[in-house]
Write a protein that holds these residues in place. Sequence first.
Motif, PDB file in Angstrom:
ATOM      1  N   VAL A 301      -9.866   3.806  -2.736  1.00 32.14           N
ATOM      2  CA  VAL A 301      -8.571   3.205  -3.020  1.00 32.14           C
ATOM      3  C   VAL A 301      -7.542   4.305  -3.270  1.00 32.14           C
ATOM      4  CG1 VAL A 301      -7.264   1.710  -4.579  1.00 32.14           C
ATOM      5  CG2 VAL A 301      -9.620   1.121  -3.978  1.00 32.14           C
ATOM      6  N   THR A 302      -6.431   4.260  -2.526  1.00 36.80           N
ATOM      7  CA  THR A 302      -5.390   5.285  -2.665  1.00 36.80           C
ATOM      8  C   THR A 302      -4.077   4.740  -3.229  1.00 36.80           C
ATOM      9  OG1 THR A 302      -4.679   4.943  -0.367  1.00 36.80           O
ATOM     10  CG2 THR A 302      -6.342   6.661  -0.772  1.00 36.80           C
ATOM     11  N   PHE A 303      -3.918   3.417  -3.189  1.00 36.56           N
ATOM     12  CA  PHE A 303      -2.665   2.834  -3.671  1.00 36.56           C
ATOM     13  C   PHE A 303      -2.904   1.387  -4.063  1.00 36.56           C
ATOM     14  CE2 PHE A 303       1.842   1.402  -3.082  1.00 36.56           C
ATOM     15  CZ  PHE A 303       2.424   2.298  -3.969  1.00 36.56           C
ATOM     16  N   VAL A 304      -2.255   0.925  -5.146  1.00 33.23           N
ATOM     17  CA  VAL A 304      -2.415  -0.447  -5.637  1.00 33.23           C
ATOM     18  C   VAL A 304      -1.036  -1.032  -5.919  1.00 33.23           C
ATOM     19  CG1 VAL A 304      -3.422  -1.942  -7.393  1.00 33.23           C
ATOM     20  CG2 VAL A 304      -4.644   0.127  -6.678  1.00 33.23           C
ATOM     21  N   GLN A 305      -0.786  -2.245  -5.394  1.00 27.92           N
ATOM     22  CA  GLN A 305       0.475  -2.936  -5.642  1.00 27.92           C
ATOM     23  C   GLN A 305       0.191  -4.343  -6.160  1.00 27.92           C
ATOM     24  OE1 GLN A 305       2.632  -2.641  -1.840  1.00 27.92           O
ATOM     25  NE2 GLN A 305       4.280  -1.678  -2.973  1.00 27.92           N
ATOM     26  N   TYR A 306       0.723  -4.658  -7.328  1.00 32.77           N
ATOM     27  CA  TYR A 306       0.609  -6.004  -7.881  1.00 32.77           C
ATOM     28  C   TYR A 306       1.714  -6.872  -7.299  1.00 32.77           C
ATOM     29  CZ  TYR A 306       0.799  -9.815 -11.292  1.00 32.77           C
ATOM     30  OH  TYR A 306       0.827 -11.044 -11.886  1.00 32.77           O
ATOM     31  N   GLN A 307       1.354  -8.033  -6.708  1.00 33.29           N
ATOM     32  CA  GLN A 307       2.328  -8.885  -6.028  1.00 33.29           C
ATOM     33  C   GLN A 307       2.340 -10.311  -6.583  1.00 33.29           C
ATOM     34  OE1 GLN A 307       4.486  -7.960  -3.297  1.00 33.29           O
ATOM     35  NE2 GLN A 307       3.921  -5.956  -4.099  1.00 33.29           N
ATOM     36  N   GLY A 308       1.983 -10.472  -7.845  1.00 34.85           N
ATOM     37  CA  GLY A 308       1.993 -11.808  -8.441  1.00 34.85           C
ATOM     38  C   GLY A 308       0.696 -12.553  -8.172  1.00 34.85           C
ATOM     39  N   HIS A 309       0.620 -13.263  -7.039  1.00 35.24           N
ATOM     40  CA  HIS A 309      -0.585 -14.020  -6.716  1.00 35.24           C
ATOM     41  C   HIS A 309      -1.614 -13.175  -5.986  1.00 35.24           C
ATOM     42  CE1 HIS A 309       1.692 -14.081  -3.018  1.00 35.24           C
ATOM     43  NE2 HIS A 309       0.657 -14.552  -2.367  1.00 35.24           N
ATOM     44  N   GLU A 310      -1.217 -11.963  -5.564  1.00 31.08           N
ATOM     45  CA  GLU A 310      -2.117 -11.079  -4.834  1.00 31.08           C
ATOM     46  C   GLU A 310      -1.995  -9.646  -5.344  1.00 31.08           C
ATOM     47  OE1 GLU A 310      -2.665 -12.687  -0.265  1.00 31.08           O
ATOM     48  OE2 GLU A 310      -0.963 -11.392  -0.721  1.00 31.08           O
ATOM     49  N   ILE A 311      -3.036  -8.862  -5.040  1.00 30.03           N
ATOM     50  CA  ILE A 311      -2.967  -7.424  -5.250  1.00 30.03           C
ATOM     51  C   ILE A 311      -3.189  -6.766  -3.898  1.00 30.03           C
ATOM     52  CG2 ILE A 311      -4.009  -5.420  -6.368  1.00 30.03           C
ATOM     53  CD1 ILE A 311      -4.769  -7.195  -8.679  1.00 30.03           C
ATOM     54  N   HIS A 312      -2.275  -5.882  -3.509  1.00 30.12           N
ATOM     55  CA  HIS A 312      -2.365  -5.205  -2.226  1.00 30.12           C
ATOM     56  C   HIS A 312      -2.946  -3.805  -2.431  1.00 30.12           C
ATOM     57  CE1 HIS A 312       1.047  -7.888  -0.401  1.00 30.12           C
ATOM     58  NE2 HIS A 312       0.027  -8.576  -0.861  1.00 30.12           N
ATOM     59  N   TYR A 313      -4.064  -3.566  -1.770  1.00 22.22           N
ATOM     60  CA  TYR A 313      -4.725  -2.269  -1.872  1.00 22.22           C
ATOM     61  C   TYR A 313      -4.555  -1.491  -0.574  1.00 22.22           C
ATOM     62  CZ  TYR A 313      -7.259  -4.267  -5.879  1.00 22.22           C
ATOM     63  OH  TYR A 313      -7.586  -4.836  -7.079  1.00 22.22           O
ATOM     64  N   THR A 314      -4.315  -0.196  -0.714  1.00 21.76           N
ATOM     65  CA  THR A 314      -4.373   0.715   0.423  1.00 21.76           C
ATOM     66  C   THR A 314      -5.648   1.531   0.257  1.00 21.76           C
ATOM     67  OG1 THR A 314      -1.969   0.854   0.543  1.00 21.76           O
ATOM     68  CG2 THR A 314      -3.214   2.567   1.672  1.00 21.76           C
ATOM     69  N   VAL A 315      -6.479   1.537   1.304  1.00 21.45           N
ATOM     70  CA  VAL A 315      -7.791   2.174   1.212  1.00 21.45           C
ATOM     71  C   VAL A 315      -7.938   3.220   2.310  1.00 21.45           C
ATOM     72  CG1 VAL A 315     -10.282   1.783   1.162  1.00 21.45           C
ATOM     73  CG2 VAL A 315      -8.731   0.008   0.319  1.00 21.45           C
ATOM     74  N   ASP A 316      -8.395   4.412   1.926  1.00 21.72           N
ATOM     75  CA  ASP A 316      -8.686   5.456   2.901  1.00 21.72           C
ATOM     76  C   ASP A 316     -10.130   5.281   3.377  1.00 21.72           C
ATOM     77  OD1 ASP A 316     -10.005   8.369   3.334  1.00 21.72           O
ATOM     78  OD2 ASP A 316      -7.918   8.397   3.983  1.00 21.72           O
ATOM     79  N   VAL A 317     -10.275   5.034   4.687  1.00 23.04           N
ATOM     80  CA  VAL A 317     -11.608   4.836   5.273  1.00 23.04           C
ATOM     81  C   VAL A 317     -11.815   5.916   6.336  1.00 23.04           C
ATOM     82  CG1 VAL A 317     -13.127   3.245   6.492  1.00 23.04           C
ATOM     83  CG2 VAL A 317     -11.440   2.343   4.884  1.00 23.04           C
ATOM     84  N   SER A 318     -12.516   6.967   5.947  1.00 26.68           N
ATOM     85  CA  SER A 318     -12.793   8.097   6.858  1.00 26.68           C
ATOM     86  C   SER A 318     -11.528   8.602   7.549  1.00 26.68           C
ATOM     87  CB  SER A 318     -13.833   7.687   7.903  1.00 26.68           C
ATOM     88  OG  SER A 318     -15.063   7.363   7.293  1.00 26.68           O
ATOM     89  N   GLY A 319     -10.465   8.753   6.763  1.00 23.01           N
ATOM     90  CA  GLY A 319      -9.221   9.292   7.300  1.00 23.01           C
ATOM     91  C   GLY A 319      -8.260   8.248   7.838  1.00 23.01           C
ATOM     92  N   GLU A 320      -8.711   6.998   7.972  1.00 22.51           N
ATOM     93  CA  GLU A 320      -7.845   5.911   8.426  1.00 22.51           C
ATOM     94  C   GLU A 320      -7.341   5.126   7.216  1.00 22.51           C
ATOM     95  OE1 GLU A 320      -9.735   3.398  11.257  1.00 22.51           O
ATOM     96  OE2 GLU A 320     -10.293   5.040  12.608  1.00 22.51           O
ATOM     97  N   THR A 321      -6.132   4.587   7.341  1.00 24.88           N
ATOM     98  CA  THR A 321      -5.541   3.805   6.248  1.00 24.88           C
ATOM     99  C   THR A 321      -5.676   2.323   6.538  1.00 24.88           C
ATOM    100  OG1 THR A 321      -3.940   5.562   5.774  1.00 24.88           O
ATOM    101  CG2 THR A 321      -3.437   3.361   4.941  1.00 24.88           C
ATOM    102  N   TRP A 322      -6.393   1.612   5.669  1.00 30.07           N
ATOM    103  CA  TRP A 322      -6.560   0.171   5.798  1.00 30.07           C
ATOM    104  C   TRP A 322      -5.832  -0.529   4.659  1.00 30.07           C
ATOM    105  CZ3 TRP A 322     -12.291  -1.324   7.311  1.00 30.07           C
ATOM    106  CH2 TRP A 322     -12.631  -0.656   8.516  1.00 30.07           C
ATOM    107  N   THR A 323      -5.318  -1.728   4.949  1.00 27.84           N
ATOM    108  CA  THR A 323      -4.656  -2.547   3.934  1.00 27.84           C
ATOM    109  C   THR A 323      -5.526  -3.760   3.628  1.00 27.84           C
ATOM    110  OG1 THR A 323      -2.479  -1.873   4.751  1.00 27.84           O
ATOM    111  CG2 THR A 323      -2.562  -3.814   3.335  1.00 27.84           C
TER     112      THR A 323
END
Length: 356
Positions: A301-323
């Motif tokens: 996990v590289t980034f976390v955003q609280y959005q009320g009903h959801e939490i948005h995570y940015t994840v580093d997967v072997s150099g690729e960025t997944w949401t």
Amino acid sequence: MIEVLGVTKKYGSFTALQEVDLEIGQGEFIAILGPSGCGKTTLLKLLAGFMGPTEGYIVMDDSTVASAKRVSPPEKRNIGMVFQSFALWPHMTIAEHIKFPLHHHPNRKKEGRHDLQARVNEVLQLVGLDSFSDRYPSELSGGQKQRVALARAIAPKPNLLLMDEPFSALDVELRMEMRKEIQKLHRETGASIVFVTHDQSEALAIADKIVVMNKGRIEQIAAPELIYTRPETEFVATFVGKCNLVKGQWQEGSFIPKINPHCLWPDLGVAKTFKKNGTYPVRPEQLQLSTVAINGVHGRVTFVQYQGHEIHYTVDVSGETWTVHESVYSQRFHVGDEVTVGLRTAVKKEKVLASV
């Protein structure tokens, strides 16, 4: 029925539209969606009669209204138009704005004063402005001005209503309110509507059918749900909402991510374009984070955003960025956490097998 047949529009050496084919059925609500410069406004202008195509034809009610040789002007077409800037006349009252097309629109017959006023009152009531008939545009709010523009467009009962990003000048709350107004007017008037926008959520919320455009071409035409869940091209997948394009290979109807050759993801209706390119489109809400080994891939996990009903995570997967989008009620993760990212359907399947 309105048909756009092989329409191309060029401005000198620049091609704004290229071989566009489109059918608009009676009473359909179509949103034309795309980034700036994709050709959506050019297509709207062609439908309105403001200009003609370089190649191809536009047919309305079995009559050719536009070709490279001849163009029927807007006043000869049974259309209404709502502009981005409202385009209201400062010297006219609200009632006078609505009366104007009733005098000049080709769809209206000569009516008596009583019938004319009855239609004005009917339209004012329809858009919720019956107590504002004697006011001028300068005395109205932004949302009220937009209602006047809508009222003027629908007053002569056009078969086709063209709307060019009509909510762009409104704030977020007003945009949400006007979406409801448009849907209400669509139900009550029965007119076909072509709504140009670059707002994906707007198109998904109000249209019966979405036309996604890119670089002068149509990428996909489908119902909102199909556009979102079954995109046919990488552009549609990434432009309409967020999408992770996972690289890997397809074998016997299943997908194997390149990052983890032991992982197997099912075919959830992925289009042939993705299979040919060796990719798997997956929306952020289709993924799930876990601390246990599941049918997925390792990430951090590289980034976390609280959005009320959801939490948005940015994840580093072997150099690729997944949401990844998770419910606020699910397990919480923090920046730096080591996680496993898996497909939700795969997770559910494993739980079922484990319980048997």
